[in-house]
Enzyme design. Structure first.
Site, short mmCIF file in Angstrom:
data_model
loop_
_atom_site.label_atom_id
_atom_site.label_comp_id
_atom_site.label_asym_id
_atom_site.label_seq_id
_atom_site.Cartn_x
_atom_site.Cartn_y
_atom_site.Cartn_z
N GLU A 145 -2.12 -9.94 -6.59
CA GLU A 145 -2.17 -10.63 -7.87
C GLU A 145 -1.32 -9.92 -8.92
O GLU A 145 -0.58 -10.53 -9.67
CB GLU A 145 -3.62 -10.69 -8.39
CG GLU A 145 -4.58 -11.45 -7.50
CD GLU A 145 -5.26 -10.57 -6.46
OE1 GLU A 145 -4.59 -9.67 -5.90
OE2 GLU A 145 -6.44 -10.78 -6.20
N CYS B 74 -7.77 -6.70 -11.16
CA CYS B 74 -6.87 -7.87 -11.27
C CYS B 74 -7.45 -8.92 -12.20
O CYS B 74 -6.70 -9.60 -12.91
CB CYS B 74 -6.59 -8.45 -9.89
SG CYS B 74 -5.49 -7.37 -8.92
N CYS C 35 -9.90 -8.70 -7.27
CA CYS C 35 -10.73 -7.53 -7.58
C CYS C 35 -10.93 -7.44 -9.10
O CYS C 35 -10.27 -8.14 -9.88
CB CYS C 35 -10.10 -6.25 -7.03
SG CYS C 35 -8.66 -5.68 -7.97
N CYS D 26 -2.16 -4.58 -5.78
CA CYS D 26 -2.72 -5.83 -5.28
C CYS D 26 -1.70 -6.97 -5.40
O CYS D 26 -0.80 -6.94 -6.25
CB CYS D 26 -3.95 -6.23 -6.08
SG CYS D 26 -5.37 -5.17 -5.84
N GLU E 256 0.83 -1.21 0.00
CA GLU E 256 0.00 0.00 0.00
C GLU E 256 0.86 1.26 0.00
O GLU E 256 2.08 1.21 0.11
CB GLU E 256 -0.93 -0.05 1.22
CG GLU E 256 -1.81 -1.30 1.15
CD GLU E 256 -2.82 -1.41 2.28
OE1 GLU E 256 -2.67 -0.72 3.31
OE2 GLU E 256 -3.77 -2.21 2.11
N1 THU Z 1 -6.20 -6.41 -2.47
C1 THU Z 1 -5.44 -7.32 -3.14
O1 THU Z 1 -4.24 -7.45 -2.87
N2 THU Z 1 -6.02 -8.08 -4.09
C2 THU Z 1 -7.34 -7.99 -4.44
O2 THU Z 1 -7.76 -8.63 -5.41
C3 THU Z 1 -8.24 -7.16 -3.67
C4 THU Z 1 -7.61 -6.19 -2.73
C5 THU Z 1 -5.58 -5.58 -1.44
C6 THU Z 1 -5.45 -4.13 -1.81
C7 THU Z 1 -5.40 -3.48 -0.44
O3 THU Z 1 -4.06 -3.45 0.00
C8 THU Z 1 -6.19 -4.41 0.45
O4 THU Z 1 -6.34 -5.62 -0.26
C9 THU Z 1 -7.57 -3.89 0.81
O5 THU Z 1 -8.25 -3.49 -0.31
#
Ligand code: THU
Length: 127
Positions: free
Chosen positions: A55, A89, A86, A53, A44
């Site tokens: 992925e 991704c 998400c 993310c 983040e």
């Molecule tokens: N996140 C992922 O790493 N992958 C996803 O497919 C959905 C969300 C992460 C992004 C963020 O750091 C945290 O999850 C909350 O949204």
């Protein structure tokens, strides 16, 4: 390749997630057509929109290593059962989908579930 192995790697790498803002760790493990595996975790940023993310981190590493086709991807968060990719991704996975499709692997109550990317993202975007 054993999908449990992919999930175990996703779990392991989720421990490295950099998540000071959401406190929501995610790990991903990609299996490529060449039978190689690559892992990634989410990281983040204080400028929230810059968050990457898990992925896309794993896929970026695979691409940098010369891979172009993804057979399967396992996704794990200790904070959530059935942790799906998400929408962004899903589209990124779609870009590297072989003609036979991509298996998306999650875990529910310790059991693996396998979905087809095409079911999670019908009509992905192509140029
Ligand atoms: N996140 C992922 O790493 N992958 C996803 O497919 C959905 C969300 C992460 C992004 C963020 O750091 C945290 O999850 C909350 O949204």
């Amino acid at each position: 390749m054993d999908y449990q192995n992919l999930m175990d790697r996703a779990k392991e790498v989720s421990k490295n997630a950099y998540i000071p803002y959401s406190k929501f760790p995610v790990g991903a493990c990609v299996l490529t057509e060449n039978e190689n595996i690559y892992t990634g975790c989410n990281f983040e940023n204080a400028s929230f929109g810059l968050t990457i993310c898990a992925e896309r981190n794993a896929i970026g590493t695979a691409i940098a290593c010369g891979e172009r086709k993804i057979k399967a991807i396992a996704i794990y968060s200790p904070n959530s059962d059935d942790c799906f990719p998400c929408g962004a991704c899903r589209q990124v996975i779609y870009e590297f989908q072989p003609e036979y499709g991509v298996d998306v692997i999650t875990e529910v109550n310790g059991e693996l579930k396998v979905y087809k990317l095409n079911d999670l993202l019908p009509h992905g975007f192509d140029l």
